[in-house]
Design an enzyme around this catalytic site. Structure first.
Site, mmCIF file in Angstrom:
data_model
loop_
_atom_site.group_PDB
_atom_site.id
_atom_site.type_symbol
_atom_site.label_atom_id
_atom_site.label_comp_id
_atom_site.label_asym_id
_atom_site.label_seq_id
_atom_site.Cartn_x
_atom_site.Cartn_y
_atom_site.Cartn_z
ATOM 1 C CE LYS A 100 83.689 -2.041 79.139
ATOM 2 N NZ LYS A 100 82.937 -2.819 80.156
ATOM 3 C CB SER A 146 88.161 -2.951 76.749
ATOM 4 O OG SER A 146 88.605 -2.832 75.425
ATOM 5 C CE1 TYR A 157 83.164 -1.317 75.327
ATOM 6 C CE2 TYR A 157 85.452 -1.607 74.649
ATOM 7 C CZ TYR A 157 84.308 -2.093 75.271
ATOM 8 O OH TYR A 157 84.327 -3.342 75.840
#
Length: 330
Positions: free
Chosen positions: A155, A127, A151
């Site tokens: 990642k 991402s 998040y």
């Protein structure tokens, strides 16, 4: 060739599986077996003419990763994750799914490699959230990873594991940093970026949409069609050109919310645009303010990855793929 997709029930997983059902050639090889994995049995790719396996599984549960890897897919596309807004709201769940599940999968591959030399191609869905402000005008692949969300941190950890396990020869990894995928079909999800699709998708369907941020917010986008193209290309890519740096930002379109709205106006007219209702959301505004805006993706382009060139093109792709070519006319 055996292709396994984790997170196959998600939007990108479904579309990738459907693309294989429609065209079972990836590079110079034919997909003969397709294994679809998700926590709810994914009901996709039913037209696939080869062997189709459906597995209901949670990668973060003990033993699941080893059972999946025992099937020894040639290409493993790892899409299973929870999205940005949910990972930020539920820290424990985010790390369990996005980090622990990924590490369990990679460690199962490592164990199989050490037993019998098994070395699959692993395509890892990463991402733009791995990057954190302050940003240059265009972020290159050599820009350091300082994520500002849980998040993004999860990642980034997955990217580092992919690089390290590829370096050690346990697997042959390609990490794809997806642009924000727009326009996402179906119902809104819990991603903080969901409004980027919502302010286009809902008006195109004659419904009101909420815009929670200012018009000058700029972000980086590609269509679901491009996302599938990234995965197909990564599955067959000659990774020698990547060296030890296996993660790349994909091509996309940098656009402001105002640019999105103007593209919608050009395609579907003023009445469609009038369905967008502005309703500021400080939480979403704060998250989005820390996101990158544009990228230098020369490595990905040199490796053969492609995407749309304009936001109007992204809207027209949605109309073609999801609305049978029919939409409000300007």
């Amino acid at each position: 060739m055996h292709v396994m997709i984790t997170g196959a029930g998600g939007m990108i997983g479904r579309k990738f599986a459907e693309s294989i059902a429609n065209d079972d050639r990836i590079g110079d090889r034919t997909v003969e077996t397709l294994t679809l994995v998700d926590i709810v049995p994914p009901d996709v790719a039913t037209d696939f003419t080869g062997t189709r396996n459906v597995v209901e599984a949670d990668l973060s549960n003990e033993g699941v990763a080893a059972d999946l890897v025992a099937r020894q897919p040639d290409v493993l596309v790892h899409l299973a994750a929870i999205v940005s807004g949910e990972a930020e709201a539920d820290l424990e769940k985010g790390y369990r799914i996005n980090l622990d599940g990924t590490r369990a999968l990679l460690d199962a591959i490592r164990a199989a490699h050490e037993t019998d030399g098994y070395t699959p191609r692993v395509v890892y869905a990463s991402s733009l959230a791995v990057f954190g402000a302050p940003f240059p005008d265009k972020i290159g692949d050599d820009f350091f990873l300082t994520p500002l969300t849980s998040y993004g941190t999860q990642k980034a950890m997955g990217e580092l594991l992919l690089d390290d396990y590829s370096r050690r020869g346990f697997l042959d990894g390609v990490g794809i940093r997806f642009p924000t995928i727009c326009i996402r079909p179906g119902k809104p999800n819990k991603a903080a970026s969901g409004f980027f699709s919502g302010i286009l998708r809902e008006p195109l369907e004659g419904k009101e949409a909420v815009l929670p941020v200012d018009d000058d917010v700029r972000h980086y986008h590609a269509s679901p069609r491009s996302a599938v193209g990234f995965l197909r290309h990564a599955a067959a890519l000659d990774t020698q050109m990547l060296g030890s740096r296996r993660n790349m930002t994909m091509p996309g379109v940098s656009a402001t919310v105002a640019d999105q709205i103007e593209a919608l106006r050009n395609v579907a007219g003023d009445e469609t645009v009038a369905l967008i209702r502005r309703e500021p959301d400080p939480t979403i505004e704060k998250i989005v303010s820390g996101w990158p805006r544009d990228f230098d993706v020369r490595r990905a382009r040199e490796a053969g990855f492609t995407a749309e060139d304009s936001f109007e093109e992204i809207i027209r792709v949605y109309i073609e793929d999801e609305m049978e070519g029919r939409a409000p006319r300007a």
